[in-house]
Scaffold this motif. Structure first.
Motif, PDB file in Angstrom:
ATOM      1  N   ILE A 154       0.867  -1.169   0.000  1.00  0.00           N
ATOM      2  CA  ILE A 154       0.000   0.000   0.000  1.00  0.00           C
ATOM      3  C   ILE A 154       0.907   1.223   0.000  1.00  0.00           C
ATOM      4  CG2 ILE A 154      -1.861   1.250   1.155  1.00  0.00           C
ATOM      5  CD1 ILE A 154      -2.488  -1.441   2.616  1.00  0.00           C
ATOM      6  N   GLN A 155       0.677   2.104  -0.958  1.00  0.00           N
ATOM      7  CA  GLN A 155       1.448   3.349  -1.073  1.00  0.00           C
ATOM      8  C   GLN A 155       0.506   4.504  -0.793  1.00  0.00           C
ATOM      9  OE1 GLN A 155       4.894   3.431  -1.948  1.00  0.00           O
ATOM     10  NE2 GLN A 155       4.682   5.532  -1.238  1.00  0.00           N
ATOM     11  N   TYR A 156       0.937   5.436   0.080  1.00  0.00           N
ATOM     12  CA  TYR A 156       0.123   6.582   0.464  1.00  0.00           C
ATOM     13  C   TYR A 156       0.719   7.858  -0.107  1.00  0.00           C
ATOM     14  CZ  TYR A 156      -1.491   3.173   3.884  1.00  0.00           C
ATOM     15  OH  TYR A 156      -1.992   2.054   4.474  1.00  0.00           O
ATOM     16  N   SER A 157      -0.130   8.827  -0.407  1.00  0.00           N
ATOM     17  CA  SER A 157       0.351  10.126  -0.889  1.00  0.00           C
ATOM     18  C   SER A 157       0.775  11.028   0.261  1.00  0.00           C
ATOM     19  CB  SER A 157      -0.724  10.823  -1.733  1.00  0.00           C
ATOM     20  OG  SER A 157      -1.855  11.136  -0.939  1.00  0.00           O
ATOM     21  N   GLY A 158       0.323  10.728   1.480  1.00  0.00           N
ATOM     22  CA  GLY A 158       0.666  11.536   2.642  1.00  0.00           C
ATOM     23  C   GLY A 158      -0.069  11.038   3.867  1.00  0.00           C
ATOM     24  N   ASN A 170      -2.622  -5.584  -4.587  1.00  0.00           N
ATOM     25  CA  ASN A 170      -2.741  -6.933  -4.041  1.00  0.00           C
ATOM     26  C   ASN A 170      -2.212  -7.932  -5.063  1.00  0.00           C
ATOM     27  OD1 ASN A 170      -3.773  -9.539  -3.243  1.00  0.00           O
ATOM     28  ND2 ASN A 170      -5.058  -8.440  -1.786  1.00  0.00           N
ATOM     29  N   GLN A 171      -1.006  -8.404  -4.817  1.00  0.00           N
ATOM     30  CA  GLN A 171      -0.381  -9.334  -5.744  1.00  0.00           C
ATOM     31  C   GLN A 171      -0.988 -10.729  -5.659  1.00  0.00           C
ATOM     32  OE1 GLN A 171       3.173  -8.093  -4.042  1.00  0.00           O
ATOM     33  NE2 GLN A 171       2.770  -6.124  -4.999  1.00  0.00           N
ATOM     34  N   ARG A 172      -1.496 -11.074  -4.487  1.00  0.00           N
ATOM     35  CA  ARG A 172      -2.097 -12.398  -4.308  1.00  0.00           C
ATOM     36  C   ARG A 172      -3.319 -12.566  -5.210  1.00  0.00           C
ATOM     37  NH1 ARG A 172      -3.997 -14.727   1.421  1.00  0.00           N
ATOM     38  NH2 ARG A 172      -2.410 -16.294   1.282  1.00  0.00           N
ATOM     39  N   TYR A 173      -4.194 -11.558  -5.214  1.00  0.00           N
ATOM     40  CA  TYR A 173      -5.412 -11.639  -6.012  1.00  0.00           C
ATOM     41  C   TYR A 173      -5.346 -10.804  -7.279  1.00  0.00           C
ATOM     42  CZ  TYR A 173      -7.304 -14.083  -2.015  1.00  0.00           C
ATOM     43  OH  TYR A 173      -7.505 -14.973  -1.003  1.00  0.00           O
ATOM     44  N   GLN A 174      -4.190 -10.231  -7.565  1.00  0.00           N
ATOM     45  CA  GLN A 174      -3.893  -9.537  -8.818  1.00  0.00           C
ATOM     46  C   GLN A 174      -4.877  -8.415  -9.145  1.00  0.00           C
ATOM     47  OE1 GLN A 174      -3.625 -12.809 -11.551  1.00  0.00           O
ATOM     48  NE2 GLN A 174      -1.683 -13.493 -10.700  1.00  0.00           N
ATOM     49  N   TYR A 175      -4.983  -7.469  -8.214  1.00  0.00           N
ATOM     50  CA  TYR A 175      -5.772  -6.275  -8.467  1.00  0.00           C
ATOM     51  C   TYR A 175      -5.085  -5.070  -7.847  1.00  0.00           C
ATOM     52  CZ  TYR A 175      -7.608  -6.519  -3.661  1.00  0.00           C
ATOM     53  OH  TYR A 175      -7.738  -6.548  -2.299  1.00  0.00           O
ATOM     54  N   LYS A 176      -5.421  -3.911  -8.365  1.00  0.00           N
ATOM     55  CA  LYS A 176      -4.936  -2.650  -7.809  1.00  0.00           C
ATOM     56  C   LYS A 176      -6.149  -1.791  -7.496  1.00  0.00           C
ATOM     57  CE  LYS A 176      -1.221  -0.718  -9.310  1.00  0.00           C
ATOM     58  NZ  LYS A 176      -0.230   0.017 -10.111  1.00  0.00           N
ATOM     59  N   LEU A 177      -6.213  -1.331  -6.254  1.00  0.00           N
ATOM     60  CA  LEU A 177      -7.313  -0.506  -5.781  1.00  0.00           C
ATOM     61  C   LEU A 177      -6.757   0.866  -5.434  1.00  0.00           C
ATOM     62  CD1 LEU A 177     -10.218  -0.044  -4.716  1.00  0.00           C
ATOM     63  CD2 LEU A 177      -9.471  -1.087  -2.570  1.00  0.00           C
ATOM     64  N   THR A 178      -7.189   1.899  -6.146  1.00  0.00           N
ATOM     65  CA  THR A 178      -6.773   3.272  -5.861  1.00  0.00           C
ATOM     66  C   THR A 178      -7.932   3.965  -5.153  1.00  0.00           C
ATOM     67  OG1 THR A 178      -5.339   3.292  -7.797  1.00  0.00           O
ATOM     68  CG2 THR A 178      -5.938   5.433  -6.849  1.00  0.00           C
ATOM     69  N   ILE A 179      -7.639   4.491  -3.965  1.00  0.00           N
ATOM     70  CA  ILE A 179      -8.648   5.153  -3.141  1.00  0.00           C
ATOM     71  C   ILE A 179      -8.275   6.625  -3.028  1.00  0.00           C
ATOM     72  CG2 ILE A 179      -9.787   5.226  -0.890  1.00  0.00           C
ATOM     73  CD1 ILE A 179      -8.645   2.305  -0.514  1.00  0.00           C
ATOM     74  N   VAL A 180      -9.130   7.488  -3.525  1.00  0.00           N
ATOM     75  CA  VAL A 180      -8.917   8.928  -3.406  1.00  0.00           C
ATOM     76  C   VAL A 180      -9.955   9.428  -2.409  1.00  0.00           C
ATOM     77  CG1 VAL A 180      -8.843  11.141  -4.587  1.00  0.00           C
ATOM     78  CG2 VAL A 180      -8.051   9.057  -5.756  1.00  0.00           C
ATOM     79  N   SER A 181      -9.473   9.935  -1.267  1.00  0.00           N
ATOM     80  CA  SER A 181     -10.354  10.365  -0.180  1.00  0.00           C
ATOM     81  C   SER A 181     -10.246  11.862   0.054  1.00  0.00           C
ATOM     82  CB  SER A 181      -9.960   9.657   1.117  1.00  0.00           C
ATOM     83  OG  SER A 181     -10.067   8.260   0.981  1.00  0.00           O
ATOM     84  N   ALA A 182     -11.351  12.424   0.488  1.00  0.00           N
ATOM     85  CA  ALA A 182     -11.366  13.836   0.887  1.00  0.00           C
ATOM     86  C   ALA A 182     -12.160  13.941   2.172  1.00  0.00           C
ATOM     87  CB  ALA A 182     -12.020  14.693  -0.191  1.00  0.00           C
ATOM     88  N   SER A 183     -11.666  14.694   3.147  1.00  0.00           N
ATOM     89  CA  SER A 183     -12.387  14.868   4.421  1.00  0.00           C
ATOM     90  C   SER A 183     -13.662  15.655   4.196  1.00  0.00           C
ATOM     91  CB  SER A 183     -11.523  15.630   5.428  1.00  0.00           C
ATOM     92  OG  SER A 183     -10.418  14.855   5.773  1.00  0.00           O
TER      93      SER A 183
END
Length: 184
Positions: A154-158, A170-183
């Motif tokens: 998991i890589q975070y922007s800050g 997730n290399q085990r299940y071979q997917y990439k999930l990008t989550i962009v959050s705003a408070s």
């Protein structure tokens, strides 16, 4: 026309969750089974999120609203503005509501696991990992391993982790999930 639109929204959401590994596995190793107490996050958060899931050349987008306080974790998943899944976890019991057309293999437990793996403090996660599992954090990167083999990064922007962008690979299940959050 409304039922066709509703069907498309549910199908989009179900496809996105299924490709993220949030579906029950019929082969390969079981999921981690992470279930941390809401209070273990150590913060109260309320965020709107935009999720992008990539797997096998396919990309799906959906929106979610996540709230965590000392007593519970609540998540609502939206496809084309329509609620298709909601879950609530109080540290003991996980309850979910799902749209009637959402496939049974889309599991709230797997969604909760990805949320907690991404947001909870690494020390809290490490404390409850089963034998063979390890998690480490260097700067803005987490690595989850099973018997020394990388399962996910998991890589975070800050910081804090629930603001900005988090990319779960997730290399085990071979997917990439990008989550962009705003408070809120």
């Amino acid at each position: 026309m409304r039922s066709l639109s509703s069907f498309k929204a549910v199908a989009l959401f179900a496809a996105a969750l299924a490709v993220t590994g949030c579906a029950t596995r019929t082969e390969g190793p079981a999921r981690l089974g992470l279930r941390l107490a809401p209070a273990a996050l150590g913060e109260t958060i309320s965020v709107q999120q935009h999720l992008t899931v990539q797997r096998a050349g396919n990309t799906n987008d959906l929106d979610a609203a996540l709230e965590v306080d000392a007593d519970k974790v609540s998540l609502v998943g939206l496809a084309l503005g329509m609620r298709v899944l909601s879950l609530e976890y109080d540290g003991r019991e996980l309850t979910e509501w799902r749209h009637a057309m959402l496939p049974a293999q889309v599991r709230a437990a797997d969604v909760l696991e990805d949320v907690q793996l991404t947001l909870w403090p690494v020390a809290e996660i490490a404390r409850v990992l089963p034998a063979g599992w390890t998690i480490s954090e260097e700067g803005l990167r987490r690595t989850l391993k099973l018997n020394g083999e990388v399962v996910a990064t998991i890589q975070y922007s800050g910081l804090p982790r629930w603001q900005g962008t988090a990319v779960l690979d997730n290399q085990r299940y071979q997917y990439k999930l990008t989550i962009v959050s705003a408070s809120e």
